[in-house]
Enzyme design. Structure first.
Site, PDB file in Angstrom:
ATOM      1  N   SER A 149      97.821  -5.225   6.722  1.00  0.00           N
ATOM      2  CA  SER A 149      98.394  -6.360   6.001  1.00  0.00           C
ATOM      3  C   SER A 149      98.061  -7.630   6.764  1.00  0.00           C
ATOM      4  O   SER A 149      97.879  -7.602   7.990  1.00  0.00           O
ATOM      5  CB  SER A 149      99.910  -6.211   5.890  1.00  0.00           C
ATOM      6  OG  SER A 149     100.515  -7.411   5.462  1.00  0.00           O
ATOM      7  N   TYR A 162     107.978  -4.614  10.240  1.00  0.00           N
ATOM      8  CA  TYR A 162     106.853  -4.346   9.343  1.00  0.00           C
ATOM      9  C   TYR A 162     105.559  -4.944   9.903  1.00  0.00           C
ATOM     10  O   TYR A 162     104.522  -4.267   9.959  1.00  0.00           O
ATOM     11  CB  TYR A 162     107.131  -4.928   7.957  1.00  0.00           C
ATOM     12  CG  TYR A 162     105.951  -4.812   7.021  1.00  0.00           C
ATOM     13  CD1 TYR A 162     105.635  -3.602   6.420  1.00  0.00           C
ATOM     14  CD2 TYR A 162     105.134  -5.914   6.760  1.00  0.00           C
ATOM     15  CE1 TYR A 162     104.543  -3.483   5.577  1.00  0.00           C
ATOM     16  CE2 TYR A 162     104.045  -5.808   5.912  1.00  0.00           C
ATOM     17  CZ  TYR A 162     103.745  -4.586   5.328  1.00  0.00           C
ATOM     18  OH  TYR A 162     102.652  -4.481   4.504  1.00  0.00           O
TER      19      TYR A 162
END
Length: 255
Positions: A149, A162
Site C-alpha cells: 500500500s 496497518y
C-alpha cells in the site's frame, strides 16, 4: 476485459480472491489465458467468482483456504501441485485494514492486521516458493507479486499498525528480489492508493470512516480493476523484465 491470451499456460494462485483486487485480478488473468486458483476463506464467494470466470470462457479452481492456518495453506498448495502442476504466478494479495487511534484501539485489532498482513503473507510465500522455484527451473516465466500500500511509504494518522504491516511487505519484497531474481523469479510489489474495496467496510473507528467519506467527495478512488490490469501487465512482460515496485494512485490523491 481483454481478449488477448498472452498468459495462456500460466497457473496463477491468488489470495484474497473472493472480493476486491483479488477477485478483479482473477477475472483479468483468466481472461488473458491463465488458469487461476482462487484462495480465500469464503467458499460461496469463491465459487461465485469461479463460476463467473467459467461463464466468460476462463479456467478457475476455487480452493477455500484460511491462509492464517498453515495446515489449510499446505493443503491448498498440494491441490495446486496435484491438479494444476504447480504455480508459476503467485499474487499474494490478501490483507486487512483496521485503522484506529493508538491509545484506544483494541490490541486484538492490531494483532489481526499483523497476523494476516505479515504472518500469513509471509507463510504464503514460504508455502508456494518450492513451486515457483520448480517452475523457474523448467524455464517458465515466474512471478511473485505482493500487495502492499502507499501507506507503507507515507504517514497517515490512525493507520499506524496497518502502515507498518505494509512497510514490512514492501521491504520484504525488495529483499526477496535480491535472492530470487538470480533464480529467474520476478518479484514485484504493488503499492496502491485509495482503492474502492470492501476493506473500508471493516472499519470500526469513526474518524477513519469520516475521512474516507470526505475523500470520496474530492476524488475518484481507484477501482479493483485498475489494479488488476497492472497485475496482468506485470505478468505479461518478457521473462527478463521485472517491474520491482509499482505505485498506483488516484490522480487527485495528493500525498
Amino acid at each position: 476485459m481483454s481478449s488477448t491470451q498472452e498468459l495462456t499456460g500460466r497457473v496463477a494462485v491468488i489470495t484474497g480472491a473472493s472480493s476486491g483486487i483479488g477477485r478483479a485480478s482473477a477475472r483479468v488473468l483468466a481472461a488473458r489465458g491463465a488458469r487461476v486458483v482462487l484462495l480465500a476463506r469464503r467458499k460461496a464467494a469463491l465459487e461465485a467468482v469461479a463460476a463467473e470466470i467459467g461463464r466468460d470462457g476462463g479456467s478457475a479452481l476455487a480452493v477455500p483456504t484460511d491462509i492464517t492456518d498453515p495446515a489449510s495453506l499446505q493443503a491448498a498448495a498440494a491441490r495446486v501441485a496435484n491438479e494444476c502442476g504447480g504455480a508459476d504466478l503467485l499474487f499474494n494479495n490478501a490483507g486487512i485494514m483496521l485503522p484506529g487511534a493508538v491509545e484506544t484501539q483494541p490490541l486484538a485489532e492490531w494483532q489481526q492486521q499483523i497476523d494476516l498482513n505479515i504472518s500469513a503473507a509471509t507463510q504464503v510465500i514460504h508455502t508456494f516458493l518450492p513451486q515457483l522455484l520448480a517452475a523457474a527451473e523448467r524455464g517458465r516465466v515466474v512471478d511473485l507479486i505482493n500487495t502492499s500500500s502507499i501507506a507503507g511509504q507515507n504517514i497517515y494518522s490512525y493507520f499506524a499498525v496497518y502502515s507498518a504491516t505494509k512497510a514490512y511487505v514492501s521491504h520484504l519484497t525488495r529483499q526477496l528480489r535480491t535472492e530470487l531474481g538470480p533464480k529467474n523469479i520476478r518479484v514485484s510489489v504493488l503499492e496502491p492508493g485509495i482503492t474502492d474495496t470492501e476493506l473500508q467496510g471493516h472499519f470500526t473507528f469513526q474518524g477513519a470512516t469520516d475521512w474516507i467519506a470526505s475523500a470520496r467527495q474530492s476524488m475518484d478512488f481507484l477501482k479493483p480493476s485498475d489494479v488488476a490490469n497492472v497485475v496482468a501487465f506485470l505478468a505479461a512482460q518478457p521473462r527478463h523484465v521485472n517491474l520491482q515496485q509499482v505505485v498506483i494512485m488516484p490522480t487527485k490523491e495528493g500525498q
